[in-house]
Design a protein around this motif. Structure first.
Motif, PDB file in Angstrom:
ATOM      1  N   LEU A  57       8.368   2.523   7.186  1.00 19.11           N
ATOM      2  CA  LEU A  57       8.137   2.179   5.784  1.00 19.11           C
ATOM      3  C   LEU A  57       8.168   3.396   4.862  1.00 19.11           C
ATOM      4  N   LEU A  58       7.462   4.436   5.247  1.00 17.91           N
ATOM      5  CA  LEU A  58       7.215   5.541   4.329  1.00 17.91           C
ATOM      6  C   LEU A  58       8.473   6.300   3.904  1.00 17.91           C
ATOM      7  N   PRO A  59       9.380   6.684   4.818  1.00 23.95           N
ATOM      8  CA  PRO A  59      10.562   7.430   4.362  1.00 23.95           C
ATOM      9  C   PRO A  59      11.392   6.659   3.347  1.00 23.95           C
ATOM     10  N   ASP A  60      11.585   5.367   3.593  1.00 20.20           N
ATOM     11  CA  ASP A  60      12.370   4.566   2.656  1.00 20.20           C
ATOM     12  C   ASP A  60      11.693   4.474   1.294  1.00 20.20           C
ATOM     13  N   ALA A  61      10.363   4.376   1.301  1.00 17.98           N
ATOM     14  CA  ALA A  61       9.638   4.300   0.032  1.00 17.98           C
ATOM     15  C   ALA A  61       9.809   5.587  -0.768  1.00 17.98           C
ATOM     16  N   VAL A  62       9.781   6.726  -0.073  1.00 19.22           N
ATOM     17  CA  VAL A  62       9.979   8.015  -0.746  1.00 19.22           C
ATOM     18  C   VAL A  62      11.402   8.122  -1.284  1.00 19.22           C
ATOM     19  N   LEU A  63      12.376   7.758  -0.460  1.00 20.03           N
ATOM     20  CA  LEU A  63      13.776   7.814  -0.885  1.00 20.03           C
ATOM     21  C   LEU A  63      14.036   6.899  -2.080  1.00 20.03           C
ATOM     22  N   ASP A  64      13.492   5.701  -2.025  1.00 20.36           N
ATOM     23  CA  ASP A  64      13.695   4.760  -3.127  1.00 20.36           C
ATOM     24  C   ASP A  64      13.037   5.258  -4.408  1.00 20.36           C
ATOM     25  N   ARG A  65      11.879   5.901  -4.256  1.00 17.89           N
ATOM     26  CA  ARG A  65      11.193   6.441  -5.436  1.00 17.89           C
ATOM     27  C   ARG A  65      12.012   7.569  -6.060  1.00 17.89           C
TER      28      ARG A  65
ATOM     29  N   TYR B 273      19.514   6.238  -1.159  1.00 20.13           N
ATOM     30  CA  TYR B 273      19.536   7.504  -1.888  1.00 20.13           C
ATOM     31  C   TYR B 273      19.663   8.669  -0.915  1.00 20.13           C
ATOM     32  N   THR B 274      20.512   9.617  -1.223  1.00 20.43           N
ATOM     33  CA  THR B 274      20.688  10.804  -0.392  1.00 20.43           C
ATOM     34  C   THR B 274      20.451  12.050  -1.234  1.00 20.43           C
ATOM     35  N   ILE B 275      19.627  12.962  -0.727  1.00 26.18           N
ATOM     36  CA  ILE B 275      19.427  14.236  -1.399  1.00 26.18           C
ATOM     37  C   ILE B 275      20.661  15.096  -1.147  1.00 26.18           C
ATOM     38  N   ARG B 276      21.423  15.363  -2.174  1.00 22.75           N
ATOM     39  CA  ARG B 276      22.651  16.129  -2.001  1.00 22.75           C
ATOM     40  C   ARG B 276      22.391  17.632  -2.069  1.00 22.75           C
ATOM     41  N   THR B 277      21.250  18.014  -2.579  1.00 26.21           N
ATOM     42  CA  THR B 277      20.926  19.430  -2.717  1.00 26.21           C
ATOM     43  C   THR B 277      19.589  19.716  -2.061  1.00 26.21           C
ATOM     44  N   ASN B 278      19.562  20.730  -1.212  1.00 23.44           N
ATOM     45  CA  ASN B 278      18.298  21.192  -0.660  1.00 23.44           C
ATOM     46  C   ASN B 278      17.693  22.141  -1.691  1.00 23.44           C
TER      47      ASN B 278
ATOM     48  N   GLU C 108       0.828  -1.209   0.000  1.00 26.30           N
ATOM     49  CA  GLU C 108       0.000   0.000   0.000  1.00 26.30           C
ATOM     50  C   GLU C 108       0.862   1.259   0.000  1.00 26.30           C
ATOM     51  N   VAL C 109       1.906   1.260   0.806  1.00 26.20           N
ATOM     52  CA  VAL C 109       2.788   2.428   0.881  1.00 26.20           C
ATOM     53  C   VAL C 109       3.441   2.689  -0.474  1.00 26.20           C
ATOM     54  N   LEU C 110       3.918   1.640  -1.120  1.00 29.18           N
ATOM     55  CA  LEU C 110       4.544   1.811  -2.433  1.00 29.18           C
ATOM     56  C   LEU C 110       3.544   2.350  -3.451  1.00 29.18           C
ATOM     57  N   ALA C 111       2.292   1.911  -3.344  1.00 29.61           N
ATOM     58  CA  ALA C 111       1.263   2.363  -4.283  1.00 29.61           C
ATOM     59  C   ALA C 111       0.972   3.850  -4.114  1.00 29.61           C
ATOM     60  N   ILE C 112       0.830   4.309  -2.871  1.00 31.14           N
ATOM     61  CA  ILE C 112       0.481   5.718  -2.677  1.00 31.14           C
ATOM     62  C   ILE C 112       1.669   6.626  -2.994  1.00 31.14           C
TER      63      ILE C 112
ATOM     64  N   MET D  40      -0.264  13.736   2.987  1.00 28.62           N
ATOM     65  CA  MET D  40       0.308  14.815   3.791  1.00 28.62           C
ATOM     66  C   MET D  40       1.626  14.375   4.433  1.00 28.62           C
ATOM     67  N   ASN D  41       1.699  13.102   4.833  1.00 25.15           N
ATOM     68  CA  ASN D  41       2.948  12.565   5.374  1.00 25.15           C
ATOM     69  C   ASN D  41       4.064  12.606   4.329  1.00 25.15           C
ATOM     70  N   ILE D  42       3.727  12.266   3.095  1.00 20.60           N
ATOM     71  CA  ILE D  42       4.726  12.289   2.019  1.00 20.60           C
ATOM     72  C   ILE D  42       5.207  13.720   1.784  1.00 20.60           C
ATOM     73  N   SER D  43       4.287  14.680   1.837  1.00 23.70           N
ATOM     74  CA  SER D  43       4.681  16.089   1.706  1.00 23.70           C
ATOM     75  C   SER D  43       5.692  16.466   2.786  1.00 23.70           C
ATOM     76  N   ALA D  44       5.448  16.019   4.014  1.00 22.72           N
ATOM     77  CA  ALA D  44       6.353  16.341   5.123  1.00 22.72           C
ATOM     78  C   ALA D  44       7.741  15.760   4.884  1.00 22.72           C
ATOM     79  N   ILE D  45       7.802  14.534   4.408  1.00 25.11           N
ATOM     80  CA  ILE D  45       9.095  13.892   4.149  1.00 25.11           C
ATOM     81  C   ILE D  45       9.844  14.638   3.052  1.00 25.11           C
ATOM     82  N   LEU D  46       9.144  15.009   1.995  1.00 22.74           N
ATOM     83  CA  LEU D  46       9.793  15.744   0.909  1.00 22.74           C
ATOM     84  C   LEU D  46      10.347  17.076   1.397  1.00 22.74           C
TER      85      LEU D  46
END
Length: 282
Positions: free
Chosen positions: A83-91, A144-149, A9-13, A56-62
């Motif tokens: 689950l959610l932070p890793d899914a966002v990072l992997d995406r 994955y690491t965001i190198r630029t803010n 479900e997390v991967l889908a959203i 809204m959680n995904i927005s916060a992570i981004l």
């Protein structure tokens, strides 16, 4: 009653969120409701409210990663950390094209948008919600690491900053003229230009009775909840001159500019998070 969100479900959203975000960044119209109806069919009887909250959680992570989010989803940081932070990072890792779109967008030159009635652009300020501390504290394990803010990079875009300040100047002039104070409108000073960036504010305007209004302008192409950055000097000035200080937050500047304004010190109206420290040996 559905339990905790599963990995499927997390991967889908996350997939659907990123599809909508890419379209928003490209300026392609899309229908959130339609996307969410289709998403709901892939989930385990999740309610509309539950789906909304996860967006809204995904927005916060981004935002924590220095990335823009979908405009309509207010960040909510009390999220499922296992689950959610890793899914966002992997995406993000799997979609370098999206990162490149953001990079080009935050660096691009900006002109002052034309609006029919600039006073109609003013909105009620959003409320400040203190984040709740989650019981789960495990950090994301994605590689994955965001190198630029990118939000910080956007804040450094001089073209955007100058255009936003000009928009705020136009707003202040129109506001005073609407109160029959044309003479005061003529006295508004673009302090960031006449005195430089060290003054602690950008515009000196006036109340209809002639009282000073010290205005700091923060502009973004993205939504009203996008974080912004405040210097130590700006923060100090807002505290020392809180009675006369106003922060104009201009958002959606790309194609539908709007603003809200808050008076008083920055610390009174916003949640402040330290992002940098000065290091010295004495």
């Amino acid at each position: 009653m559905p339990g905790a969100w599963t990995e499927t479900e997390v991967l889908a959203i996350v997939e659907v969120y990123f599809d909508m975000l890419a379209m928003e960044l490209k300026g392609i119209p899309y229908n959130k409701a339609q996307h969410n109806r289709e998403l709901a069919q892939r989930l385990n009887n999740r309610s509309k409210g539950s789906i909304e909250m996860k967006h809204m959680n995904i927005s916060a992570i981004l935002h924590e990663l220095g990335m823009p989010s979908i405009s309509g989803y207010k960040p909510y940081s009390n999220y499922q950390r296992n689950l959610l932070p890793d899914a966002v990072l992997d995406r993000l890792a799997a979609n370098p094209d999206l990162t490149e779109i953001v990079r080009n967008d935050v660096d691009s030159a900006v002109e002052v948008p034309t609006v029919t009635d600039i006073l109609d652009r003013l909105e009620t300020p959003p409320t400040m919600n203190m984040p709740k501390k989650s019981k789960e504290t495990r950090e994301p394990t994605g590689k994955y690491t965001i190198r630029t803010n990118f939000l910080k990079l956007e804040a450094a875009n001089k073209s955007l900053g100058d255009a936003g300040e000009q928009f705020a100047l136009n707003f202040e002039r129109a506001w005073l003229i609407s109160h029959g104070k044309d003479s005061l409108a003529d006295k508004i000073e673009h302090v960031a230009k006449t005195q430089g960036d060290g003054a602690g504010f950008d515009i000196r305007s006036f109340e209809p009775d002639g009282t000073d209004r010290f205005i700091e302008v923060k502009t973004t192409k993205y939504g009203r909840y996008s974080p912004f950055f405040v210097s130590a000097n700006e923060l100090r000035f807002s505290e020392e001159h809180a009675k006369y200080y106003h922060l104009h937050r201009i958002f959606q500047f790309r194609d539908d500019p709007r603003l809200f304004s808050l008076s008083g010190s920055v610390g009174k109206n916003f949640i402040l998070s330290p992002t940098e420290y000065r290091a010295s040996l004495s």
